[in-house]
Every structure is written in structure tokens, then in C-alpha cells.
Design an enzyme around this catalytic site. Structure first.
Site, mmCIF file in Angstrom:
data_model
loop_
_atom_site.group_PDB
_atom_site.id
_atom_site.type_symbol
_atom_site.label_atom_id
_atom_site.label_comp_id
_atom_site.label_asym_id
_atom_site.label_seq_id
_atom_site.Cartn_x
_atom_site.Cartn_y
_atom_site.Cartn_z
ATOM 1 N N GLU A 1 9.850 0.657 0.834
ATOM 2 C CA GLU A 1 9.159 -0.336 -0.320
ATOM 3 C C GLU A 1 9.493 0.476 -1.549
ATOM 4 O O GLU A 1 9.584 -0.242 -2.696
ATOM 5 C CB GLU A 1 7.650 -0.198 -0.239
ATOM 6 C CG GLU A 1 6.870 -1.014 0.902
ATOM 7 C CD GLU A 1 6.872 -2.319 0.899
ATOM 8 O OE1 GLU A 1 7.859 -2.812 -0.021
ATOM 9 O OE2 GLU A 1 6.384 -2.989 1.499
ATOM 10 N N SER B 1 -1.099 9.020 4.379
ATOM 11 C CA SER B 1 -1.380 8.687 5.837
ATOM 12 C C SER B 1 -0.217 8.256 6.572
ATOM 13 O O SER B 1 0.713 7.451 6.037
ATOM 14 C CB SER B 1 -2.465 7.562 5.843
ATOM 15 O OG SER B 1 -2.007 6.255 5.096
ATOM 16 N N LYS C 1 4.612 6.798 -6.237
ATOM 17 C CA LYS C 1 5.009 8.160 -5.303
ATOM 18 C C LYS C 1 6.248 7.843 -4.508
ATOM 19 O O LYS C 1 6.872 8.676 -4.217
ATOM 20 C CB LYS C 1 3.748 8.679 -4.604
ATOM 21 C CG LYS C 1 2.880 7.704 -3.566
ATOM 22 C CD LYS C 1 3.918 7.835 -2.196
ATOM 23 C CE LYS C 1 3.019 6.643 -1.405
ATOM 24 N NZ LYS C 1 3.937 6.568 -0.048
ATOM 25 N N SER D 1 8.376 9.971 6.283
ATOM 26 C CA SER D 1 8.229 9.020 5.171
ATOM 27 C C SER D 1 9.457 8.465 5.050
ATOM 28 O O SER D 1 10.550 8.979 5.156
ATOM 29 C CB SER D 1 7.929 9.594 3.902
ATOM 30 O OG SER D 1 8.289 8.723 2.718
ATOM 31 N N PHE E 1 1.947 0.490 10.550
ATOM 32 C CA PHE E 1 0.688 0.980 9.741
ATOM 33 C C PHE E 1 -0.499 -0.409 10.359
ATOM 34 O O PHE E 1 -1.468 0.233 10.422
ATOM 35 C CB PHE E 1 1.007 0.844 8.338
ATOM 36 C CG PHE E 1 -0.237 1.540 7.616
ATOM 37 C CD1 PHE E 1 -0.405 3.024 7.783
ATOM 38 C CD2 PHE E 1 -1.067 0.828 6.778
ATOM 39 C CE1 PHE E 1 -1.499 3.447 6.780
ATOM 40 C CE2 PHE E 1 -2.207 1.432 5.932
ATOM 41 C CZ PHE E 1 -2.217 2.556 6.293
ATOM 42 N N ASP F 1 -1.174 11.158 -1.828
ATOM 43 C CA ASP F 1 0.173 10.584 -1.212
ATOM 44 C C ASP F 1 1.410 11.170 -1.612
ATOM 45 O O ASP F 1 2.583 11.182 -0.873
ATOM 46 C CB ASP F 1 -0.016 9.327 -1.612
ATOM 47 C CG ASP F 1 0.503 8.220 -0.578
ATOM 48 O OD1 ASP F 1 0.913 8.540 0.633
ATOM 49 O OD2 ASP F 1 0.384 7.073 -0.574
ATOM 50 N N THR G 1 4.558 12.410 1.014
ATOM 51 C CA THR G 1 5.590 11.502 1.170
ATOM 52 C C THR G 1 6.905 12.321 0.489
ATOM 53 O O THR G 1 8.068 12.009 0.881
ATOM 54 C CB THR G 1 5.755 10.296 0.492
ATOM 55 O OG1 THR G 1 5.126 10.488 -0.840
ATOM 56 C CG2 THR G 1 4.787 9.466 1.237
ATOM 57 N N ARG H 1 3.708 -11.577 14.348
ATOM 58 C CA ARG H 1 4.552 -12.904 14.554
ATOM 59 C C ARG H 1 5.107 -12.798 16.082
ATOM 60 O O ARG H 1 5.270 -13.973 16.458
ATOM 61 C CB ARG H 1 5.966 -12.707 13.632
ATOM 62 C CG ARG H 1 5.527 -12.731 12.141
ATOM 63 C CD ARG H 1 6.628 -12.639 11.291
ATOM 64 N NE ARG H 1 6.209 -12.713 9.646
ATOM 65 C CZ ARG H 1 5.890 -13.784 9.013
ATOM 66 N NH1 ARG H 1 5.753 -14.909 9.746
ATOM 67 N NH2 ARG H 1 5.555 -13.661 7.779
ATOM 68 N N LYS I 1 2.108 -0.900 -0.082
ATOM 69 C CA LYS I 1 2.220 0.071 -1.487
ATOM 70 C C LYS I 1 3.475 -0.374 -2.151
ATOM 71 O O LYS I 1 4.600 -0.409 -1.369
ATOM 72 C CB LYS I 1 2.235 1.563 -1.160
ATOM 73 C CG LYS I 1 1.023 2.059 -0.232
ATOM 74 C CD LYS I 1 1.372 3.406 0.258
ATOM 75 C CE LYS I 1 0.373 4.059 1.039
ATOM 76 N NZ LYS I 1 0.646 5.386 1.536
#
Length: 317
Positions: free
Chosen positions: A267, A129, A182, A245, A11, A235, A239, A30, A99
Site C-alpha cells: 500500500e 499489527s 508510516k 512488513s 489480515f 505502527d 513497520t 473471492r 491503510k
């Protein structure tokens, strides 16, 4: 005004690619060596070459010199990152692009930014997205939320592109919760589909899951209209219906009894546990959330989770 994106995942990379069409932008990762050489994120976002105006760096100080910083970092690591670099982030505009709900505190990303860097101008970018769509220039619409209307207007203008359309709101709590809750429903829907329960079951879970989202939003003081927008209903639709997703794919693996890749950040797993804790303390009725948390903690199997939902008392809608 200079912009940096922190986080070399799919993302963060996609946002940097999209925004580079508007002017110079820096992506911090990183370990950027492979991306610097190949000018592409082959591991997380293949076949999406970097524009000329997009710089990639592993030098965090360079990235933190920007005035507007997009935080595309894992939700559960956001607070520690902000705490470690609070001095460098003073008075910056910080836009959360993650999120979820913090497992330890139940806080959302805007609240965490405000607590750890009080001088910062906090905002969140969220909505339906997929990274590949954004990177490839496919039409996408998102919600940009900041409690400061002037900041929201400036960011809306600064971050909108010909194919990335932003709608603004000052309801940061609603935007946070829509993007976080969601994911729980997506895990539930994936589980139902993975277990072969069918499309009708998924539709029911989406509908009743949306009711749970509204319940928690009302408890937290969010505007119900925000949940009906891109960051909530929009969203949720995406998803819960696509294997793009990660939360939905985790649900599929649970429903099929398969092992899920432990290296994939999902998440919704931590969020389900955190929200279940809040709901229990507050006495909120969130049976789908409780079932998902039980599945993840292995205190319920799929059959027990389904039975816990189907055997609830009959009620009005």
C-alpha cells in the site's frame, strides 16, 4: 450482532480468526474453495487453523447481510467495491481495515466510505499489527476510530478480544494518516538498510519521517496526539524495523537493487505517490516522501535519493 470480514488476505483472515473466539463470524473471499476444504489460509496465513465458529464463503450477499462489516480490502480498490455494493451497505457499520491514501483523490478510507455510502456508520481499525500475531493470539493493541463516539464505544466492545486490545478515538483523519504515512517511511528505512547504510541512518529516517507525518497531519486538521499513539508512532516503529512488513521488504529490494514480487500488495507505494502530489500542491516540506516517490517512479536511484536528503540546507530540529 453479526459480523463479517470482507477480504481473504492475511489480515482479513487473521481478524476473522481472532473474532471467532467471541462468537460466529463470516469471512468472505473471492475464491474460498481451498480455505473451505482445508480450514486454513495456506497461501496467505499458513499454520493458523480456523476456529469452529468461523464460516468461510464466496457468497457476497451472505457476507453483506451482517450489520457490522470489516473491510479488509486493498486500499486502491475500496471505492469501486463500495460504489458497486452501496445499496447492500446502506446503514451498515463499515470498518475500514486497510491503510493508505487513494492515489486518484488523496482520500483516506473513512472519507471514501462516507462519500460512497453516506448512510453507513464509518470507522477505521489500524495500528501496529502483523496478521500472524493476531491469528496466533499474541498480544496486540490497535486504534479504533469513528467520528461518532457511540459507534466507537460499541465497536470497541464488540471487536476487543482477550489478546486484541482496542483504544478508541474520534480523530479518524489522524488514524487514517498514521496508518498510511508510516508505510512511506518504512519503504525509506528498508531502502537504507538494503543499501547497507546502517541502523543509525534508519533511526534518522524514522525520526525525520515522523516529523513529516506530523506535518501532513497538521495540514489535514488531525490531532497531533493521535500520531503519537498506536496508529502513528506505534505502527511506524513496527513497520520500520521488521521484515514482516511488506513496505519495509519493498524498501530492502530497492536498496539492494533486487526485483520485488509484483503480485505482493504494498500500500505504501501508491500512498507515497499520492502524498507527494498533495505535499507539492500544498507546499509542505516532505523530502523523505518525495525521495521515496522518486525511487518508485525510477526518476531517482538510491544514491541520488540519499544525496537529495544529505545535501538539504542545515536547519534547526
Amino acid at each position: 450482532m453479526s459480523i463479517s470480514v470482507l477480504g481473504g488476505g492475511a489480515f482479513g483472515t487473521a481478524l476473522a480468526i481472532a473474532l471467532a473466539g467471541q462468537g460466529p463470524i463470516t469471512l468472505w473471499a473471492r475464491d474460498p474453495s481451498d480455505m473451505e476444504t482445508k480450514r486454513e489460509n495456506t497461501k496467505r496465513l499458513p499454520n493458523c487453523p480456523f476456529p469452529d465458529q468461523m464460516a468461510v464463503t464466496g457468497n457476497l450477499a451472505q457476507a453483506l447481510s451482517a450489520q457490522t462489516i470489516l473491510l479488509a480490502l486493498p486500499m486502491q480498490k475500496l471505492r469501486s467495491f463500495l460504489r458497486d455494493h452501496a445499496l447492500d451497505l446502506n446503514s451498515k457499520t463499515l470498518v475500514a481495515c486497510c491503510k493508505g491514501v487513494e492515489l486518484a483523490t488523496g482520500a483516506g478510507p473513512v472519507q471514501i466510505i462516507t462519500e460512497e455510502v453516506p448512510s453507513a456508520h464509518a470507522a477505521i481499525l489500524t495500528g501496529p499489527s502483523f496478521a500472524a500475531d493476531i491469528a496466533r493470539g499474541l498480544p496486540t493493541a490497535l486504534t479504533l476510530a469513528s467520528q461518532d463516539e457511540d459507534i466507537a464505544r460499541r465497536l470497541q466492545k464488540q471487536l476487543t478480544t482477550p489478546t486484541l486490545r482496542l483504544y478508541r478515538t474520534t480523530d479518524t483523519v489522524g488514524a487514517e494518516l498514521g496508518g498510511a504515512l508510516k508505510n512511506i517511511v518504512a519503504i525509506a528505512c528498508g531502502t537504507a538498510m538494503g543499501a547497507g547504510m546502517g541502523e543509525s541512518a534508519r533511526a534518522a529516517l524514522m525520526t525525520r519521517g515522523y516529523a513529516e507525518m506530523q506535518r501532513m497531519a497538521a495540514y489535514r486538521g488531525a490531532d497531533a496526539d493521535t500520531l503519537a499513539g498506536l496508529s502513528g508512532f506505534g505502527d511506524l516503529t513496527l513497520t520500520c524495523t521488521s521484515e514482516g512488513s511488506r513496505n519495509y521488504r519493498l524498501g530492502l529490494s530497492l536498496g539492494r537493487g533486487e526485483t520485488f514480487d509484483a503480485n505482493t500488495t504494498v500500500e505504501g507505494a501508491a500512498t507515497a505517490r499520492a502524498v507527494a502530489k498533495v505535499a507539492k500542491t500544498a507546499g509542505l516540506e516532505m523530502p523523505i516522501t518525495m525521495a521515496v516517490a522518486g525511487l518508485l517512479d525510477k526518476s531517482l536511484d538510491v544514491n541520488a535519493a540519499v544525496n537529495s536528503l544529505l545535501n538539504r540546507p542545515l536547519k534547526e530540529e
